[in-house]
Design a protein around this motif. Sequence first.
Motif, PDB file in Angstrom:
ATOM      1  N   THR A   1      50.787 -25.328  17.327  1.00  0.00           N
ATOM      2  CA  THR A   1      49.594 -25.917  17.425  1.00  0.00           C
ATOM      3  C   THR A   1      48.920 -25.007  16.956  1.00  0.00           C
ATOM      4  OG1 THR A   1      48.330 -28.359  17.101  1.00  0.00           O
ATOM      5  CG2 THR A   1      48.216 -26.602  19.590  1.00  0.00           C
ATOM      6  N   VAL A   2      47.236 -25.857  16.237  1.00  0.00           N
ATOM      7  CA  VAL A   2      45.998 -24.880  15.828  1.00  0.00           C
ATOM      8  C   VAL A   2      45.074 -25.191  17.300  1.00  0.00           C
ATOM      9  CG1 VAL A   2      44.610 -24.759  14.977  1.00  0.00           C
ATOM     10  CG2 VAL A   2      46.352 -24.226  14.115  1.00  0.00           C
ATOM     11  N   PHE A   3      44.211 -25.269  17.974  1.00  0.00           N
ATOM     12  CA  PHE A   3      43.234 -26.214  18.473  1.00  0.00           C
ATOM     13  C   PHE A   3      42.160 -24.453  19.071  1.00  0.00           C
ATOM     14  CE2 PHE A   3      41.724 -25.883  22.790  1.00  0.00           C
ATOM     15  CZ  PHE A   3      41.738 -27.730  23.302  1.00  0.00           C
TER      16      PHE A   3
ATOM     17  N   LEU B   1      42.654 -22.147  16.359  1.00  0.00           N
ATOM     18  CA  LEU B   1      43.164 -20.392  17.431  1.00  0.00           C
ATOM     19  C   LEU B   1      44.734 -21.386  17.186  1.00  0.00           C
ATOM     20  CD1 LEU B   1      40.970 -19.723  20.659  1.00  0.00           C
ATOM     21  CD2 LEU B   1      41.147 -18.826  19.222  1.00  0.00           C
ATOM     22  N   PRO B   2      45.542 -20.222  17.725  1.00  0.00           N
ATOM     23  CA  PRO B   2      47.035 -20.675  17.758  1.00  0.00           C
ATOM     24  C   PRO B   2      47.722 -20.992  19.173  1.00  0.00           C
ATOM     25  CG  PRO B   2      46.303 -18.083  17.336  1.00  0.00           C
ATOM     26  CD  PRO B   2      45.397 -18.555  16.908  1.00  0.00           C
ATOM     27  N   ALA B   3      47.945 -22.256  19.055  1.00  0.00           N
ATOM     28  CA  ALA B   3      47.910 -22.834  20.549  1.00  0.00           C
ATOM     29  C   ALA B   3      48.950 -23.174  20.965  1.00  0.00           C
ATOM     30  CB  ALA B   3      46.488 -23.376  20.964  1.00  0.00           C
ATOM     31  N   VAL B   4      50.006 -24.203  22.130  1.00  0.00           N
ATOM     32  CA  VAL B   4      51.366 -24.537  22.179  1.00  0.00           C
ATOM     33  C   VAL B   4      50.362 -25.873  23.042  1.00  0.00           C
ATOM     34  CG1 VAL B   4      53.141 -24.155  23.113  1.00  0.00           C
ATOM     35  CG2 VAL B   4      51.835 -22.198  22.757  1.00  0.00           C
ATOM     36  N   LYS B   5      50.996 -26.850  22.980  1.00  0.00           N
ATOM     37  CA  LYS B   5      50.792 -28.403  22.820  1.00  0.00           C
ATOM     38  C   LYS B   5      52.099 -28.760  23.403  1.00  0.00           C
ATOM     39  CE  LYS B   5      49.064 -32.853  21.833  1.00  0.00           C
ATOM     40  NZ  LYS B   5      48.473 -33.680  20.588  1.00  0.00           N
TER      41      LYS B   5
ATOM     42  N   ASP C   1      48.467 -24.943  25.386  1.00  0.00           N
ATOM     43  CA  ASP C   1      48.085 -23.862  26.627  1.00  0.00           C
ATOM     44  C   ASP C   1      47.680 -22.296  25.000  1.00  0.00           C
ATOM     45  OD1 ASP C   1      49.449 -22.800  28.967  1.00  0.00           O
ATOM     46  OD2 ASP C   1      50.628 -24.633  27.731  1.00  0.00           O
ATOM     47  N   ILE C   2      46.102 -21.079  25.264  1.00  0.00           N
ATOM     48  CA  ILE C   2      45.934 -20.392  24.452  1.00  0.00           C
ATOM     49  C   ILE C   2      45.755 -19.146  24.993  1.00  0.00           C
ATOM     50  CG2 ILE C   2      43.633 -19.974  23.245  1.00  0.00           C
ATOM     51  CD1 ILE C   2      42.674 -22.986  24.240  1.00  0.00           C
ATOM     52  N   LEU C   3      46.221 -18.542  24.207  1.00  0.00           N
ATOM     53  CA  LEU C   3      46.358 -16.874  25.052  1.00  0.00           C
ATOM     54  C   LEU C   3      45.059 -15.753  23.594  1.00  0.00           C
ATOM     55  CD1 LEU C   3      48.010 -14.373  26.397  1.00  0.00           C
ATOM     56  CD2 LEU C   3      49.250 -14.077  24.071  1.00  0.00           C
ATOM     57  N   VAL C   4      44.294 -15.348  25.134  1.00  0.00           N
ATOM     58  CA  VAL C   4      43.060 -14.861  24.154  1.00  0.00           C
ATOM     59  C   VAL C   4      42.747 -13.268  24.829  1.00  0.00           C
ATOM     60  CG1 VAL C   4      41.108 -14.667  23.384  1.00  0.00           C
ATOM     61  CG2 VAL C   4      42.161 -16.700  23.524  1.00  0.00           C
ATOM     62  N   ASP C   5      43.282 -11.469  24.198  1.00  0.00           N
ATOM     63  CA  ASP C   5      42.682 -10.891  24.668  1.00  0.00           C
ATOM     64  C   ASP C   5      43.593 -10.770  25.995  1.00  0.00           C
ATOM     65  OD1 ASP C   5      41.502 -10.196  21.952  1.00  0.00           O
ATOM     66  OD2 ASP C   5      39.952 -10.681  23.096  1.00  0.00           O
ATOM     67  N   GLY C   6      45.112 -11.030  26.480  1.00  0.00           N
ATOM     68  CA  GLY C   6      45.347 -10.669  27.471  1.00  0.00           C
ATOM     69  C   GLY C   6      44.769 -11.651  29.048  1.00  0.00           C
ATOM     70  N   VAL C   7      44.238 -12.653  28.083  1.00  0.00           N
ATOM     71  CA  VAL C   7      44.522 -14.049  29.256  1.00  0.00           C
ATOM     72  C   VAL C   7      44.962 -15.444  28.561  1.00  0.00           C
ATOM     73  CG1 VAL C   7      42.489 -15.445  30.198  1.00  0.00           C
ATOM     74  CG2 VAL C   7      41.697 -12.684  29.902  1.00  0.00           C
TER      75      VAL C   7
END
Length: 257
Positions: free
Chosen positions: A132-134, A137-141, A159-165
């Motif tokens: 999904t988009v949250f 940002l690309p994300a997972v619901k 769940d979001i992934l940004v710069d290794g976090v």
Amino acid sequence: MMNRNWMVSLIVASTIGLSACLCGQRSQAPTEEQRTVSADARPQDLTSESKENNEDVYIDPKGFFRITPPAGWRVQEYPDDPRGKVAFHTPDGQTALRILAKAVNIPDYDALIKNLQVIETQIGVETNIEPTVFNGLPAVKRLATATMQGVTLKLLWVDILVDGVSHNLQYSASPDRFDTYREVAWNSMMTYKPTERDVPLSPEEVLKHQAAKWLRLAQIAVEMGKRDAAKDLVAAGLEVDPKHPELLELKRKLGME
């Protein structure tokens, strides 16, 4: 080595936060700081500008995120955990919104989905993984119902992934209460913003996050009365950080040589 069934149980506990929910119904650990968000702040009524300036915006002291929590919910902080971690509880403690931001070895969005699929297979619970988009940002619901230690919870994750976090947002409640607070929790989640970091996490900080993961799993194992599993988890954590003080203290308490 640890029995696979108990490893799966620990993965369940750490993934869905059920152990933390169970602990939340008992007295909290003395290192967890708590306060209550003013009921005058209503996340669903805030504009983008006021979200930035409202005094009730929660800013992660570790520098990973900001969020406007649900009005009137108790804030539970974890100052001794190096990761970005906080929980917001309804006054009765039966419903929670949890945030966990941590360094991970997941390179991209596709790898994030594959990692969540592996976890889903390991725990044997259908989590309805949905790309999904949250908040742009690309994300997972994900959405699931799970039972552990006699407690059944319905859970909603983003769940979001940004710069290794990895940023994990989780709303949990008993099935009969889930819809009651879902909109309030979702409105709060929609105010979530990962913090842009000028400097990436250092290798030392990444190691601290990994050690914190093993420490938490070991603590869950102790809570479940599984000392052998806890010993294995402490050993794994000390491989990451041989001088970690809390892991060393837990090693001593478990009577490990």
